[in-house]
Write an enzyme that holds these catalytic residues in place. Structure first.
Site, PDB file in Angstrom:
ATOM      1  CE1 TYR A 124      -3.589   2.561   0.056  1.00 36.33           C
ATOM      2  CE2 TYR A 124      -2.327   3.459   1.697  1.00 36.33           C
ATOM      3  CZ  TYR A 124      -3.456   3.460   0.760  1.00 36.33           C
ATOM      4  OH  TYR A 124      -4.352   4.644   0.611  1.00 36.33           O
ATOM      5  CG  ASN A 209      -5.426   7.484   6.627  1.00 37.82           C
ATOM      6  OD1 ASN A 209      -5.724   6.426   6.723  1.00 37.82           O
ATOM      7  ND2 ASN A 209      -6.007   8.290   5.615  1.00 37.82           N
ATOM      8  CB  SER A 233       6.317   9.704  10.860  1.00 37.33           C
ATOM      9  OG  SER A 233       7.577   9.410  10.584  1.00 37.33           O
ATOM     10  CD  GLN A 255      10.557  11.347  10.568  1.00 37.67           C
ATOM     11  OE1 GLN A 255      10.975  11.399   9.289  1.00 37.67           O
ATOM     12  NE2 GLN A 255       9.561  10.731  10.745  1.00 37.67           N
ATOM     13  CG  HIS A 258       6.386  12.055   7.540  1.00 32.69           C
ATOM     14  ND1 HIS A 258       6.210  11.578   6.475  1.00 32.69           N
ATOM     15  CD2 HIS A 258       7.921  11.931   8.052  1.00 32.69           C
ATOM     16  CE1 HIS A 258       7.420  11.132   5.968  1.00 32.69           C
ATOM     17  NE2 HIS A 258       8.311  11.176   6.858  1.00 32.69           N
ATOM     18  CD  GLU A 322       8.890   5.937  12.069  1.00 32.40           C
ATOM     19  OE1 GLU A 322       8.597   5.452  10.897  1.00 32.40           O
ATOM     20  OE2 GLU A 322       8.267   7.078  12.339  1.00 32.40           O
ATOM     21  CG  HIS A 323      12.957   7.853  12.082  1.00 32.58           C
ATOM     22  ND1 HIS A 323      11.551   7.895  11.945  1.00 32.58           N
ATOM     23  CD2 HIS A 323      13.279   6.930  10.854  1.00 32.58           C
ATOM     24  CE1 HIS A 323      11.093   7.433  10.855  1.00 32.58           C
ATOM     25  NE2 HIS A 323      12.008   6.838  10.221  1.00 32.58           N
ATOM     26  CG  ASP A 356      12.584   9.064   5.779  1.00 32.58           C
ATOM     27  OD1 ASP A 356      12.366   7.926   6.118  1.00 32.58           O
ATOM     28  OD2 ASP A 356      12.015  10.166   6.092  1.00 32.58           O
ATOM     29  CD  GLU A 410       2.981 -33.001  26.635  1.00 25.94           C
ATOM     30  OE1 GLU A 410       3.842 -31.897  26.703  1.00 25.94           O
ATOM     31  OE2 GLU A 410       2.896 -33.264  25.496  1.00 25.94           O
ATOM     32  CG  HIS A 415       1.525 -37.176  19.976  1.00 28.12           C
ATOM     33  ND1 HIS A 415       0.361 -36.971  19.848  1.00 28.12           N
ATOM     34  CD2 HIS A 415       2.202 -35.888  19.306  1.00 28.12           C
ATOM     35  CE1 HIS A 415      -0.249 -35.630  19.204  1.00 28.12           C
ATOM     36  NE2 HIS A 415       1.048 -35.430  19.079  1.00 28.12           N
TER      37      HIS A 415
END
Length: 429
Positions: A124, A209, A233, A255, A258, A322-323, A356, A410, A415
């Site tokens: 996207y 968004n 961001s 930033q 943004h 984030e950064h 970026d 178990e 098994h």
């Protein structure tokens, strides 16, 4: 920006709050669109494209003619810049390839791990006030290196029904297999369920968004994976007196522009630097084309003075940016001590903008504190690790009794029996 002077640790959670909005109304809208797209396919996509993007389209798929024509609509300088960035991103992500890992865990028990590409991925790409063609590089390049069979891109059309030529040019350059003029919630829904035209994918990548963010989270309830939870961001800078105040301010503004819900934070042990950065912010804001957006983001951002570097590092790790930019004489303390950050930028000449666009690292990163749990997008994001094993007769003799005891403890007797039958057969040999 809001200022804080040596805040106490118990004050940090309130100071470090993100400017997030309530999601209840968003969820209701997202659910409605998802329900309609699942039931009505293209018809619902067209309805919401007209409602949200103001355009009615006869054909939502971008043609090869449109992709080819885009090359003539962008400058040679931009093409060269995109090519340079692509080369660096390819170098960095190709270096992340790993070989098959093979181990004999017990005599006759051979285990190995191999990686396989996710066959169908959806990208996207926002296309509003800032058409993020750079994100195509960050997603389609590693998808191609990984070997994904189908790379489907959705991006919103403009009011004339067109897609920004830089998006189309970059998509063609990076091997995107199908491009659709679909934005927002309806794009994520189309990739989640598939329509008459849009293929259903196995994993969805890309920023957006809050509507797109919630839509991606909803997609995970319909057997579709996503790159990571995401939000607005954000950037945190640690700087001391060795930093260039103009550079720091420019990074904060890069930033802030943004979106109005972006957040930027400066942490420093120098009140003089904080004052200089504040003055630079005011001067640089005056000439920004996206001044009104940046101003709103700056309004809920932070200037934090902390004179103790150990406390500063604890606060930064608590925030999990984030950064994270480090402009300090003692940069090694922060590079070795940072635990929670999406991507780290070190030194006065390493702007966040480099990551970026063109340094080679990926800019699709965890926000909203998710850097504490998630990595940014990388080559492995487009791959799955599969384990294999082959056990010889001697190998099942070696580990079989342990499996029997564990399965019986178990209460899983089938098994146990799967091993017991084999061991019994081997005794007759």
């Amino acid at each position: 920006m809001n200022k804080f002077d040596n805040p106490r640790p118990e004050e940090w959670p309130e100071i470090l709050k993100r400017p997030t909005q309530t999601l209840e109304d968003i969820k209701e809208t997202v659910n409605q669109v998802f329900t309609e797209v699942k039931a009505k396919g293209n018809k619902a996509v067209s309805k919401y494209t007209e409602l949200f993007d103001g355009i009615s389209l006869d054909n939502i798929r971008v043609s090869k003619t449109e992709v080819n024509a885009a090359e003539e609509k962008i400058s040679d300088e931009l093409k060269q810049a995109i090519h340079l960035a692509k080369i660096n991103i390819e170098k960095f992500h190709a270096a992340q390839k790993t070989e098959k890992i093979e181990v004999e865990t017990s005599s006759g028990v051979n285990c190995w791990q191999e990686k396989r590409a996710i066959q169908k991925v959806g990208l996207y790409i926002p296309g509003g006030s800032a058409p993020l063609f750079s994100t195509i590089l960050m997603l389609a390049v590693p998808a191609n290196i990984a070997g994904c069979d189908e790379i489907v891109l959705c991006t919103p059309p403009d009011v004339k029904g067109n897609v920004h030529p830089a998006i189309l040019y970059t998509a063609g350059l990076c091997g995107v297999t199908k491009i659709f003029k679909i934005g927002g919630i309806q794009a994520i829904a189309a990739l989640t369920f598939g329509t008459e035209n849009v293929p259903k994918v196995y994993k969805i990548f890309g920023p957006g968004n809050q509507f797109v963010t919630v839509a991606k989270q909803l997609a995970t309830g319909h057997n579709v994976a996503i790159d990571m939870p995401a939000g607005p961001s954000e950037l945190l800078v640690y700087a001391d007196d060795s930093a260039n105040a103009a550079f720091v301010a420019s990074d904060l503004l890069s930033q802030a522009e943004h979106g109005v819900d972006s957040q930027v934070i400066l942490v420093s042990n120098s009140k003089e630097l904080i004052a200089s950065v504040e003055a630079e912010l005011e001067n640089q804001l005056k000439v920004l084309p996206r001044k009104s957006i940046a101003e709103k983001a700056i309004a809920h951002s932070r200037l934090i003075f902390i004179d103790n570097q150990e406390d500063a590092l604890k606060l930064i790790n608590e925030y999990g940016p984030e950064h994270f930019i480090i402009c300090a004489e003692n940069e090694d303390f922060y590079t070795s001590g940072i635990q929670n950050a999406g991507s780290v930028f070190i030194g006065n000449y390493t702007p966040e903008s480099a990551g970026d666009y063109a340094s080679g690292t990926n800019h699709t990163l965890p926000t909203n504190g998710y850097a504490k749990q998630y990595s940014g997008v990388n080559l492995d994001s487009f791959m799955k690790s599969m384990t294999f094993q082959k056990i010889s007769e001697n190998g099942i003799r070696e580990i079989g009794p342990a499996i029997e005891f564990m399965a019986e403890a178990e209460g899983l007797h089938a098994h146990k029996n799967a091993v017991s039958l084999r061991l019994k057969e081997l005794k007759t040999k």
